[in-house]
Motif scaffolding. Structure first.
Motif, short mmCIF file in Angstrom:
data_model
loop_
_atom_site.label_atom_id
_atom_site.label_comp_id
_atom_site.label_asym_id
_atom_site.label_seq_id
_atom_site.Cartn_x
_atom_site.Cartn_y
_atom_site.Cartn_z
N HIS A 248 47.46 54.77 52.53
CA HIS A 248 48.08 54.26 51.30
C HIS A 248 47.05 53.55 50.43
N VAL A 249 46.14 52.80 51.05
CA VAL A 249 45.10 52.10 50.30
C VAL A 249 44.19 53.10 49.60
N ASP B 247 34.12 47.09 51.46
CA ASP B 247 34.18 46.85 50.03
C ASP B 247 35.42 46.05 49.65
N LEU B 248 36.49 46.21 50.42
CA LEU B 248 37.76 45.53 50.11
C LEU B 248 37.93 44.24 50.91
N ALA B 249 36.91 43.84 51.68
CA ALA B 249 37.04 42.72 52.62
C ALA B 249 37.50 41.43 51.95
N LYS B 250 36.99 41.17 50.75
CA LYS B 250 37.32 39.89 50.10
C LYS B 250 38.78 39.82 49.66
N TYR B 251 39.45 40.98 49.63
CA TYR B 251 40.84 41.00 49.20
C TYR B 251 41.82 40.95 50.38
N THR C 4 51.60 51.14 48.42
CA THR C 4 52.90 51.58 48.90
C THR C 4 53.34 50.74 50.08
N SER C 5 54.58 50.25 50.03
CA SER C 5 55.15 49.58 51.20
C SER C 5 55.51 50.63 52.24
#
Length: 771
Positions: free
Chosen positions: A46-47, A74-78, A129-130
């Motif tokens: 989904h990500v 790359d998405l670690a801070k989020y 997406t949930s």
């Protein structure tokens, strides 16, 4: 499939069930991916989808080559991207009743884990997406059943044979369909088998069911297509032949094939090789998908197979139209439909390597109500997510193939799925999908039962006839969300289902709609003026005629169809002349319409047509609201315009937003709804709006269709609801074409009277031709 240690410890074995964060560390999530964790792998999918939708096309293609570990870094801070909520079943309190796999497991009766996007900063524009997973007992699991490492027919055949045997001997809905179909006495025109079939040969004795050339312990990446060297060879015969059937000769049973043609050239039947096909076709000349279909057909001891590109002359328009008109019977009367679900073209075949432990559902231990129990975890949208998301089910032609075939074997990425009129199952859940999965699979099963009921001698009762209209509505909506290579096939590719509905109702079919209550059916709309591939919807182009502008068939877009069974409505529109649309083939009433028949077959009506101005609700300009209802309107009421495609700029409007890209003129002069032109430089209103307007306003004639007094009040007020067609004047100056739909929702009495005081665009007594 497995559950990683993180999810098991933090979610299912936690002392209490409450909201928790998903992975807060990139390396932790990466580790869970390597173990094929059900939850973590699907959430990462989904990500990836969400990220791809927010970046440029070139960047989206590059992302496909980025490793999972790099993307998560790359998405670690989020992180955390998701929060998890564990929810007990509302309808039961005793644990033993909650976890019944094949018993009472309706939606809401099973514990679930709902994973929703967490609130984050810079990525707030990205839409994640949930996902909901259902948890149920694994007590009934058969420990002796283990999945193999591939889906080749030699390894999956035992389970497929069990499904066939149960279908034939135990299923009340299916048993009558095992007898060969018979034409009515003296009826030699109704061909109950296709006019051509492929004879794949009688069962041989020399061939062995097995995977040739596959060394013991051979491995491949998960989901990889199995090379032709590893394709099984059941019979010694290395060829098949085309046969032409004759009335009175039994060619039953036969199988059919659903497949994606793709862009890779494959062998087809042409007028030039027709005679050669009758003599024989070498297997080596066929695509991998066709070879695998033949292998499965032979393994099932079925002698005949129907493949569209090998049984219909692809360079003969006459033959193509004649055969396309028979699609209902081709699939309806087949023994089984074979679906190459995971293949985008003929080179990819049926069979896949897989990691058996990665196939859903997953097994885990769950602490609940003071007990520690073995349980299964499965996504709630299992059928849609695991099967209908496969490449084959993005193909529009396949919608009717799925509904019309009495039973289907779907060869997917991870496993083989089975559908008949009584059971929806897969290898990992061979006894049937849990009833807890309130998913498209169960509803589709009910619809297929109803479609097959129409073939029985007993007539449908009124309730079933009403349900058949729901099947039609769903078929059109699903169909328009799929992709069609040739626009002129728009009606042809749905003709089989139309023939079923029309055969029961006896109604005349008119360009994708029905003559009875035709006015009500004009209320269709394009959802967000988007096509099936996410691009803006668009109307048919010259030389690509599918139907009149008032038919959904004239638009490439995701269509929402109004229900035909609802409360009584008052009609403001009167049909003066029914359309008489010409058919390409006179014996195909549900097929392709003749190009250039718009004038002769136009729909002539009389009614109230007001000129109304609308302003977009947001920067996307996909929905517009009436400027006369922007102030003082109670919550839940509106007068909204849904365009069929992005609207072109008009006099006195700004040129920002997607409508600028949709302009159909050079920008020096704007086209009014009535076809006239105006120079904005000499238009005082235009100069003023150009300075101050931040949104794009449009003005169109609205032809009122239906309305009714609301049965319930909205915000304490009882209003009026209804629909109107948004029109533009045709270039001939006398006719009109549809460009959208207007919906009135709970409009107050004062506002309704205000609409009715608007100037009439055309007197109510004049005929209005709709092209």
């Amino acid at each position: 499939m497995t559950i990683c240690a993180f999810c098991q410890d933090h979610l299912f074995l936690a002392a209490t069930w409450k909201s928790k964060a998903h992975h807060t560390d990139a390396s932790s999530w990466t580790g869970s991916i390597t173990t094929s964790c059900t939850l973590c792998c699907l959430l990462l999918t989904h990500v990836k989808t969400a990220v791809s939708q927010r970046v440029h096309a070139d960047e989206a293609r590059r992302l496909k080559t980025v490793s999972d570990a790099d993307l998560l870094r790359d998405l670690a801070k989020y992180l955390p991207l998701y929060n998890v909520t564990l929810q007990e079943a509302a309808a039961r309190k005793q644990y033993v009743l909650l976890f019944t796999q094949y018993g009472d497991g309706a939606s809401g009766h099973v514990p679930s884990a709902t994973i929703a996007p967490a609130p984050w900063g810079d990525l707030s524009a990205m839409s994640l997406t949930s996902q909901t997973f259902l948890v149920y007992s694994a007590d009934n699991e058969d420990p002796s059943r283990r999945l193999s490492d591939s889906t080749t027919i030699d390894l999956t055949l035992p389970q497929i044979q069990r499904w066939f045997e149960q279908c034939k001997t135990e299923h009340k809905h299916c048993r009558p369909l095992w007898d060969p179909p018979k034409a009515a006495k003296g009826d030699h025109s109704s061909r109950k088998t296709p006019s051509r079939l492929l004879d794949v040969g009688s069962p041989g004795t020399g061939g062995e069911v097995g995977v040739n050339g596959a060394a013991a312990g051979a491995t491949a990446s998960d989901g990889a297509a199995i090379d032709l060297d590893f394709t099984l060879s059941i019979y010694e015969s290395d060829s098949i032949r085309l046969v032409e059937t004759r009335p009175g000769v039994n060619f039953h049973p036969y199988a059919t094939l659903s497949h994606c043609w793709g862009k890779v050239a494959a062998l087809r039947m042409l007028e030039s090789n027709h005679e050669e096909f009758l003599r024989g076709i070498k297997l080596s000349s066929l695509s991998r998908t066709f070879q695998d279909a033949i292998a499965v057909t032979r393994a099932l001891r079925i002698r005949y197979l129907w493949i569209d590109s090998l049984c219909i002359m692809q360079d003969s328009k006459e033959d193509w139209h004649n055969e396309a008109a028979c699609m209902k019977d081709v699939y309806n009367n087949s023994c089984c439909n074979l679906a190459a679900a995971n293949s985008e073209n003929g080179t990819e075949g049926f069979f896949r390597y897989r990691r058996a432990m990665a196939v859903p559902p997953s097994t885990t231990r769950v602490k609940f109500a003071g007990q520690d129990m073995k349980a299964k975890v499965i996504r709630s949208d299992f059928w849609s997510g695991e099967l209908l998301a496969e490449p084959l089910y993005r193909r529009a032609w396949v919608v009717q193939e799925r509904l019309l075939a009495p039973r289907t074997l779907h060869f997917g990425k991870n496993q083989v799925f089975w559908q008949c009129l009584s059971t929806t199952a897969c290898e990992s859940m061979p006894a049937g999908l849990p009833r807890a999965i309130a998913d498209a699979g169960r509803e589709e099963l009910q619809w297929r039962q109803l479609v097959m009921r129409t073939q029985q001698p007993n007539k449908l009762v009124p309730r079933e006839q009403a349900e058949l209209q729901r099947v039609w509505k769903a078929a059109v909506e699903n169909y328009t969300r799929c992709q069609l290579t040739k626009g002129t096939d728009k009606l042809v590719a749905l003709a089989g289902i139309a023939a079923v509905v029309g055969g029961v109702s006896g109604e005349k079919y008119i360009a994708g709609m029905w003559q009875t209550e035709l006015i009500q059916q004009l209320n269709w709309r394009v959802v967000g003026f988007r096509a099936s591939d996410g691009s803006p919807s668009k109307r048919q182009q010259p030389g690509d005629y599918r139907g009149p502008s008032w038919s959904w068939a004239s638009v490439d877009g995701c269509i929402e169809v109004p229900p035909r069974v609802w409360q009584r409505r008052d009609y403001t529109l009167e049909i003066v002349k029914d359309p008489q649309l010409g058919l390409v083939e006179g014996n195909a009433p549900y097929g392709q319409l003749k190009d250039g028949c718009e004038k002769e077959g136009c729909l002539v009506v009389r009614g109230q047509m007001y000129e109304m101005e609308f302003s977009p609700m947001d920067s996307a300009a996909s929905d517009y609201v009436w400027t006369g209802s922007l102030s003082g309107v109670a919550s839940g009421t509106w007068c909204r315009l849904y365009p069929d495609e992005p609207l072109a700029p008009q006099p006195g409007t700004s040129r920002s937003g997607p409508a600028e890209d949709a302009a159909i003129h050079d920008g020096t002069q704007d086209i009014r709804p009535d076809g006239s032109q105006s120079d904005p430089a000499n238009d005082a209103t235009g100069r003023e709006d150009a300075k101050s307007a931040e949104t794009l306003k449009v003005k169109y004639p609205i032809l009122m269709l239906t309305y009714t007094a609301d049965a319930k009040t909205v915000a304490g007020l009882k209003g009026t609801s209804g629909y109107g067609l948004t029109l533009r004047r045709h270039e001939d100056g006398a006719s009109f074409c549809r460009v959208g739909l207007v919906e009135f929702r709970s409009v107050s009495k004062a506002q309704w009277e205000r609409i009715q005081r608007l100037p009439l665009h055309v007197p109510c007594t004049e005929d209005i031709p709709l092209l």
